[in-house]
Design a protein around this motif. Structure first.
Motif, PDB file in Angstrom:
ATOM      1  N   LYS A   1       0.772  -1.021   0.019  1.00 33.20           N
ATOM      2  CA  LYS A   1       0.038  -0.075  -0.104  1.00 33.20           C
ATOM      3  C   LYS A   1       0.873   1.221  -0.004  1.00 33.20           C
TER       4      LYS A   1
ATOM      5  N   SER B   1       2.291   4.820   0.861  1.00 35.47           N
ATOM      6  CA  SER B   1       2.232   5.732   1.997  1.00 35.47           C
ATOM      7  C   SER B   1       1.351   7.114   1.662  1.00 35.47           C
ATOM      8  N   GLU B   2       1.264   7.844   2.621  1.00 35.95           N
ATOM      9  CA  GLU B   2       0.327   8.985   2.305  1.00 35.95           C
ATOM     10  C   GLU B   2       1.024  10.052   1.544  1.00 35.95           C
ATOM     11  N   SER B   3       2.282  10.274   1.967  1.00 30.24           N
ATOM     12  CA  SER B   3       3.235  10.892   0.997  1.00 30.24           C
ATOM     13  C   SER B   3       3.180  10.596  -0.477  1.00 30.24           C
ATOM     14  N   GLU B   4       3.244   9.212  -0.592  1.00 32.81           N
ATOM     15  CA  GLU B   4       3.623   8.843  -2.065  1.00 32.81           C
ATOM     16  C   GLU B   4       2.197   8.935  -2.770  1.00 32.81           C
ATOM     17  N   PHE B   5       1.257   8.756  -1.845  1.00 30.93           N
ATOM     18  CA  PHE B   5      -0.251   8.846  -2.558  1.00 30.93           C
ATOM     19  C   PHE B   5      -0.633  10.370  -3.061  1.00 30.93           C
ATOM     20  N   THR B   6      -0.051  11.476  -2.295  1.00 36.05           N
ATOM     21  CA  THR B   6      -0.370  12.942  -2.502  1.00 36.05           C
ATOM     22  C   THR B   6       0.394  13.109  -3.805  1.00 36.05           C
ATOM     23  N   GLU B   7       1.628  12.773  -3.785  1.00 37.38           N
ATOM     24  CA  GLU B   7       2.523  12.937  -4.896  1.00 37.38           C
ATOM     25  C   GLU B   7       2.108  12.505  -6.196  1.00 37.38           C
TER      26      GLU B   7
ATOM     27  N   LYS C   1      -1.136  12.079  -6.858  1.00 38.68           N
ATOM     28  CA  LYS C   1      -2.286  12.819  -7.020  1.00 38.68           C
ATOM     29  C   LYS C   1      -2.199  14.004  -7.947  1.00 38.68           C
TER      30      LYS C   1
END
Length: 122
Positions: A111, A113-119, A121
């Motif tokens: 899954k 991470s939150e920082s990778e997900f925002t990048e 996006k």
């Protein structure tokens, strides 16, 4: 840690399982303990390289390398040590590529991470 896991399990099972089982072991151990691609490849390569040298010497020493010398002659190699090196090199490549594949399969199912997900996006 990955090197030691692959080395011990491959060495312990090499007399029971077929030769290609080292690829499955390297793959599974890399899924379990792999962290970086370079570490996974070289751990798999080094562990299987050493295991195949140990197993080949263990089987070749009792008969004074007679079969290894004949196979080396068959392939046109100057001595049995070169045959041992080529054999271990092939095993090392199998182990290294299997460990690398295991790490990449692990990354597919991780899954983000939150920082990778925002990048991703943005």
């Amino acid at each position: 840690m990955l090197f030691i896991l692959i080395f011990i399990i491959s060495l312990a099972t090499s007399y029971v399982l077929p030769w290609w089982a080292v690829a499955a072991i390297a793959f599974a151990m890399s899924v379990y303990a792999g962290t970086r691609p370079r570490q996974a490849f070289w751990s798999g390569f080094g562990a299987i390289f050493l295991v195949w040298i140990i197993i080949a010497l263990f089987k070749s020493i009792p008969n004074n390398h007679m079969l290894a010398k004949r196979v080396a002659e068959l392939f046109g190699l100057p001595n049995w040590l070169l045959l041992l090196f080529v054999t271990a090199l092939i095993g090392g490549l199998v182990g290294g590529l299997a460990a690398l594949a295991g790490l990449y399969v692990k990354r597919v199912f991780e899954k983000p991470s939150e920082s990778e997900f925002t990048e991703l996006k943005n």
